[in-house]
Design a protein around this motif. Structure first.
Motif, PDB file in Angstrom:
ATOM      1  N   VAL A 169       0.838  -1.192   0.000  1.00 27.88           N
ATOM      2  CA  VAL A 169       0.000   0.000   0.000  1.00 27.88           C
ATOM      3  C   VAL A 169       0.875   1.244   0.000  1.00 27.88           C
ATOM      4  O   VAL A 169       2.031   1.211   0.400  1.00 27.88           O
ATOM      5  N   ASP A 170       0.289   2.330  -0.483  1.00 31.74           N
ATOM      6  CA  ASP A 170       1.020   3.590  -0.526  1.00 31.74           C
ATOM      7  C   ASP A 170       0.789   4.335   0.780  1.00 31.74           C
ATOM      8  O   ASP A 170      -0.298   4.839   1.037  1.00 31.74           O
ATOM      9  N   ASN A 171       1.814   4.377   1.591  1.00 36.88           N
ATOM     10  CA  ASN A 171       1.705   5.114   2.847  1.00 36.88           C
ATOM     11  C   ASN A 171       2.744   6.224   2.904  1.00 36.88           C
ATOM     12  O   ASN A 171       3.059   6.728   3.975  1.00 36.88           O
ATOM     13  N   THR A 172       3.293   6.554   1.750  1.00 38.48           N
ATOM     14  CA  THR A 172       4.342   7.568   1.715  1.00 38.48           C
ATOM     15  C   THR A 172       3.751   8.905   1.273  1.00 38.48           C
ATOM     16  O   THR A 172       3.195   8.998   0.176  1.00 38.48           O
ATOM     17  N   LYS A 174      -1.969  14.254  -6.275  1.00 38.97           N
ATOM     18  CA  LYS A 174      -3.400  14.522  -6.476  1.00 38.97           C
ATOM     19  C   LYS A 174      -3.693  16.025  -6.517  1.00 38.97           C
ATOM     20  O   LYS A 174      -4.083  16.543  -7.546  1.00 38.97           O
ATOM     21  N   THR A 218      -1.409  16.499  -1.436  1.00 34.58           N
ATOM     22  CA  THR A 218      -1.890  15.136  -1.204  1.00 34.58           C
ATOM     23  C   THR A 218      -1.574  14.261  -2.417  1.00 34.58           C
ATOM     24  O   THR A 218      -1.409  14.762  -3.519  1.00 34.58           O
ATOM     25  N   ASP A 219      -1.501  12.954  -2.162  1.00 39.51           N
ATOM     26  CA  ASP A 219      -1.361  12.028  -3.286  1.00 39.51           C
ATOM     27  C   ASP A 219      -2.684  11.284  -3.471  1.00 39.51           C
ATOM     28  O   ASP A 219      -3.619  11.473  -2.680  1.00 39.51           O
ATOM     29  N   ALA A 267      -3.585   8.366  -2.888  1.00 39.43           N
ATOM     30  CA  ALA A 267      -3.975   7.459  -1.806  1.00 39.43           C
ATOM     31  C   ALA A 267      -4.491   8.227  -0.595  1.00 39.43           C
ATOM     32  O   ALA A 267      -4.956   7.629   0.366  1.00 39.43           O
ATOM     33  N   GLY A 268      -4.374   9.551  -0.617  1.00 44.10           N
ATOM     34  CA  GLY A 268      -4.858  10.340   0.513  1.00 44.10           C
ATOM     35  C   GLY A 268      -3.763  10.744   1.487  1.00 44.10           C
ATOM     36  O   GLY A 268      -4.028  11.425   2.479  1.00 44.10           O
ATOM     37  N   ASN A 269      -2.536  10.336   1.240  1.00 38.41           N
ATOM     38  CA  ASN A 269      -1.439  10.780   2.106  1.00 38.41           C
ATOM     39  C   ASN A 269      -1.212  12.266   1.874  1.00 38.41           C
ATOM     40  O   ASN A 269      -1.362  12.757   0.754  1.00 38.41           O
ATOM     41  N   GLU A 270      -0.841  12.953   2.933  1.00 42.09           N
ATOM     42  CA  GLU A 270      -0.642  14.382   2.746  1.00 42.09           C
ATOM     43  C   GLU A 270       0.554  14.891   3.514  1.00 42.09           C
ATOM     44  O   GLU A 270       1.006  14.292   4.482  1.00 42.09           O
ATOM     45  N   HIS A 277       2.508  18.935   4.590  1.00 36.23           N
ATOM     46  CA  HIS A 277       2.318  20.380   4.592  1.00 36.23           C
ATOM     47  C   HIS A 277       3.604  21.096   4.943  1.00 36.23           C
ATOM     48  O   HIS A 277       4.482  20.534   5.580  1.00 36.23           O
TER      49      HIS A 277
END
Lengths: 800, 156
Positions: free
Chosen positions: B26-29, B63, B141-142, B144-147, B149
């Protein structure tokens, strides 16, 4: 007749437990008889005393006499229970008829310890459990009750600083764990990451931590496990007794104490307890933290505004009559604790500057008041036991933060301009249960539970809607003794939940959005409608099959299979906006269904002389696990918040292994090691594991080496460790490095001028290691866990 | 004997339940943000365009990104922010942009952000933009929803 019963109960002195056997030899008989009398320490016979051996329960007659027949040769365990007296368990080898003379000791505050020692196993349930007695709490006291349970395998805590913790059992927390006090489920703000458990740690007399779903007994929410706290034990007769406890901690300069008075006069007893805790900003082993890419200094290594205080009052009044007991408990827990301002919103160096005062609590802070009044009534009937519990609790939580925190350019309200959030949660509980004990080989019980919740909100900000919820459940269960060694547990339960959520229109937010360039009235309307009206009904069905079997001489096997559920919370159903505590834009879904999970678990436990070992494994399959999913959508007008998160339901697999081993060497040295291996993931449509479950622990363990050279002193060194949380982290969760921290403690039981006392010296995080707890509220703000803590607890019991 | 069998089966069951199933990668980065312009403590001129230059990258797919500018007042608990003693209304900007599909790296350079002279105040009338210290945040954000700031301070 009445007077006669009263005489039976009059006990003048506290004596030690006595069991005297009078064997009578009878020749030429293959079946044996067990009979005897039960009396108190003064020799008064106790009519109506329950004599249990396994599934059979006899009741003593007016002369305190009982008789049980048709025993074959072998070893039997009998237990004697009588309200107001300690339960007595005894194992008897039968090869002849036997006449017993049983003397029961009055129930007193030491009960918890004795109940644990009396029999090797708690064979009453099929679930893996840990019994916590007052001694354990004293030796592990840290300021919150939940935190002192952390060493148990499968139990973890989520913390906000030093004084706010909530339990996580088998990787499940929030509304997936039930905490009950004297049988009544505690209702507070358990859905939120920054809320703790409002319970006076000093008032816990004993507790049971049940690992695994307990949906039959507790209905909704009891998925990961249950913590049952008991503090309505009957004190010793006639004399005024009590204790004084004192607590001092170095990490946050905490000073605390608790004073208890209790007295029993035959049929009546009362208890009065007051506790307080006052603490300063806590020390953490870091000079700076990095939040939102900015370095924020931590002056003097003290986390600014993490100070707070707690004031608790408990009162109890009980009435005991042979075969009947009723206790009214009133308690009020009041906690105030600050939030670190440097990470409340956008980082700002000015806010974290040292104000020269370590003990002040400034804005932002939270204040919680939990008031509770409950009544527990128990009545022993000839065919069984009747339980009736009724309770009212009011959880009033406020969050204070200077106005303008969220939408710049607006005027504060005229009344309470800095009251950001105000929740008033009122819960009414009405439970009744009947346990039928006179059916051979079966212990059948059934009951009805009702809970009415009414939540009111206030403050200039909004998070949770006003709502009302009624959950009613009906259950039946049977504990079926198959043979001497095996038991089967069957349970079934139906629940219906009614939920009404009120709409809320945030006019401040409306004005703010309208004021923005490129946003129109329709959009302002959309974002300002923070919650929509919701009217839903949530039927729930649960079942349970359990099996226990004794193996070898001291081994126990437990197995469970069942289904548990949880009614979605108000936030999950109706949120629309930024969660003040997490700075996430969260969107609820009014069409969510009950979260339902099927579980199976297996536990092996073995005692042998100096050995103790326990191994458990469990697996849950959720058809619709409720979680917060990040989407990466950034197109919203709310300041300080990143991507939008939606409450979604997904298939999930939660499983793990818990192991615990302890061995005593050379009579004085005990080594203990606990291990937890969680394996928790969401499943996609193809049944393949994807992201980890948010807020679940990584592989972790605890060990302790204890040396007890004599009865009045013991010393120990211990350690707690966890592996890195990376592969198993939830979507959007940070990588948390592994850690190992060490501790030490010394316990002294001594007498000074004939006055016994207990003194516990504890050192936690001995080397001041900087480490993170992946489940703590402050983790995402890069704030490490507490630094070295040296703490002294003294408990002085007294008797007038 | 029977006990031993039960034990052996139980131990096996423990191993089976605890063992791993097939796991997806999964993409968690979260994506990376390198903000070139404006820099921390830079001054932005009222009434002019902001020169915005930023590099975004992600291991899977970008994203959206968002710029969040607001007055540094809301989060202070004393009047610590420098307002230069002027009257006016704080200016706020929340604007987001979507990346083209499939991008892993993107260098963004535009002048779409404009600091206005005046904003609509509480009474619905135009007021001059309040000068002082502002927070300038960039979110990314990407898919997969990772963000991630980045926050800096700018002076208006």
């Amino acid at each position: 007749m009445l007077g006669f019963f009263i005489i039976q109960l009059i006990i003048m002195k506290l004596l030690f437990l006595l069991v005297i056997f009078f064997p009578i030899l009878v020749w030429g008989q293959a079946e044996f008889r067990v009979s005897g009398t039960v009396s108190d320490e003064q020799g008064n016979n106790l009519p109506g005393c329950h004599v249990h051996f396994g599934e059979v329960c006899a009741v003593t007659d007016n002369q305190g006499f009982f008789e049980l027949t048709k025993f074959r040769k072998g070893t039997y365990t009998f237990s004697f229970t009588f309200m107001g007296f300690q339960k007595l368990d005894t194992s008897i080898q039968l090869n002849q008829n036997i006449l017993l003379k049983i003397v029961l000791k009055p129930d007193s505050r030491q009960l918890g310890e004795i109940a644990v020692q009396a029999s090797g196993f708690d064979t009453t349930g099929s679930k893996s459990n840990e019994i916590i007695h007052s001694r354990f709490i004293l030796e592990n006291l840290t300021g919150t009750f939940v935190k002192s349970l952390e060493r148990l395998p499968g139990v973890n805590t989520m913390d906000v600083g030093a004084n706010v913790s909530k339990p996580v059992i088998r990787g499940m927390g929030f509304n997936r764990v039930v905490v009950a006090e004297n049988g009544i489920k505690q209702e507070s703000q358990q859905w939120g990451a920054d809320h703790g458990l409002e319970m006076d740690p000093f008032s816990v007399e004993s507790a049971e931590v049940v690992k695994g779903a307990s949906a039959i007994e507790f209905g909704s929410d009891a998925m990961g496990g249950v913590i049952q706290v008991v503090n309505n034990k009957v004190p010793a007769n006639k004399k005024l007794s009590g204790d004084l406890s004192l607590l001092a901690k170095s990490v946050n300069q905490a000073a605390g104490g608790s004073l208890l008075f209790q007295q029993r006069n035959n049929r009546f007893f009362y208890k009065l307890r007051t506790s307080f805790l006052d603490f300063g900003d806590y020390h953490l082993p870091a000079d700076t933290i990095v939040y939102l890419t900015q370095k924020i200094p931590i002056y003097n290594q003290q986390l600014k505004n993490s100070a707070g205080n707690e004031y608790d009052l408990n009162g109890q009044f009980g009435f005991i009559y042979p075969g009947f007991k009723t206790v009214v408990s009133v308690s009020n827990v009041n906690q105030k604790s600050g939030f670190f301002p440097g990470a409340h919103g956008i980082p700002d160096l000015l806010k974290v500057a040292d104000d020269g005062n370590r003990r002040n609590v400034e804005s932002p802070f939270q204040q919680v008041n939990h008031f509770k009044i409950t009544n527990n009534t128990k009545s022993y009937l000839p065919y069984g036991t009747f339980f009736f519990d009724i309770g009212y609790q009011k959880n009033h939580r406020q969050e204070w933060s200077q106005f303008h925190s969220h939408y710049p350019g607006q005027q504060p309200p005229e009344v309470y301009p800095d009251l950001e959030l105000d929740f008033q949660l009122q819960t009414y509980t009405l439970n009744s249960k009947v346990e039928i004990t006179n059916v051979s080989h079966h212990l059948i019980s059934g009951g009805i539970q009702n809970q009415w919740i009414d939540n009111r909100v206030g403050g200039y900000n909004f998070f949770l809607p006003e709502y009302q919820r009624l959950v009613s459940g009906i259950f039946a269960k049977d504990e079926w003794k198959l043979n001497e060694k095996s038991k089967l547990f069957l349970g079934i339960r139906f629940d219906v939940g009614w939920y009404h959520g009120s709409p809320f229109f945030d006019s401040l937010l409306y004005q703010y959005v309208l004021m923005l360039p490129n946003r129109d009235a329709a959009q302002a309307d959309y974002y300002a409608q923070r919650s929509h009206p919701v009217d839903r009904r949530f039927p729930g069905f649960s079942w349970h099959i359990g099996f226990t079997r004794q193996f070898w001489k001291n081994g126990m096997l437990r197995m469970n299979l069942g289904k548990a559920f949880r009614v979605p919370t108000a936030v999950e159903l109706g949120a629309n906006g930024v969660h003040h505590g997490s700075y996430r834009f969260e969107v609820g879904d009014a069409s969510l269904e009950n979260e339902e999970g099927y579980y199976a678990d297996l536990n092996l436990e073995y005692h042998h002389e100096t050995w103790y070992a326990s191994l458990s494994s469990y697996g849950y399959y959720f058809t619709n696990y409720l979680y917060l999913q990040p989407t990466g959508e950034l197109n919203h007008p709310i300041p300080d918040a990143g991507g939008m998160y939606y409450y979604r339901q997904s298939r999930a697999w939660l499983s793990g292994v818990e192991a615990s081993v302890s061995k005593t060497f050379f009579k004085h040295c005990t080594c203990e090691a606990n291990l937890e291996l969680p394996y928790n993931y969401l499943l996609n449509n193809k049944g393949i594991l994807t992201y980890g479950i948010p807020f679940s622990p990584s592989v972790n363990g605890f060990w302790e080496v204890k040396y007890k050279p004599c009865a009045f002193i013991s010393m120990s060194v211990n350690g707690k460790w966890a592996l890195e949380k990376d592969r198993s982290r939830g979507q959007g969760e940070m990588v948390t490095p592994g850690y190992a921290v060490f501790g030490a403690s010394a316990v002294v039981d001594a007498k000074l001028w004939n006055q016994p006392f207990q003194c516990v010296l504890q050192v936690q995080n001995l080397f001041g290691t900087k480490y993170y707890n992946s489940m703590s509220y402050y983790r995402k703000l890069d704030i490490p866990e507490l630094g070295r803590n040296i703490q002294v607890t003294i408990k002085i019991p007294f008797l007038f | 004997m029977k006990n031993s069998k039960i034990l052996a089966i139980s131990l096996m069951a423990i191993l089976v339940v605890g063992s791993s199933c097939k796991k997806d990668d999964v993409d968690n980065t979260p994506p990376a943000i390198v903000l070139g312009e404006p820099a921390n403590e830079d001054s932005l001129t009222i009434g002019e365009e902001v020169h915005f230059e930023c590099d975004f990258s992600d291991d899977v797919e970008l994203k959206s990104y968002k710029v969040d500018i607001h007055f540094n007042d809301g989060h202070t608990h004393n009047k610590s922010a420098e307002t230069f003693g002027e009257e006016g209304h704080p200016w706020t900007l929340e604007q987001s942009w979507d990346f083209e599909a499939g991008l892993k790296n993107s260098h963004i350079h535009h002048h779409e952000i404009v600091v206005p002279d005046s904003v609509v105040g509480e009474l619905g009338v135009l007021e001059p933009v309040l000068r002082g210290e502002y927070h300038f945040g960039v979110y990314c954000t990407d898919v997969a929803g990772n963000e991630s700031h980045v926050y800096i301070d700018v002076i208006l």
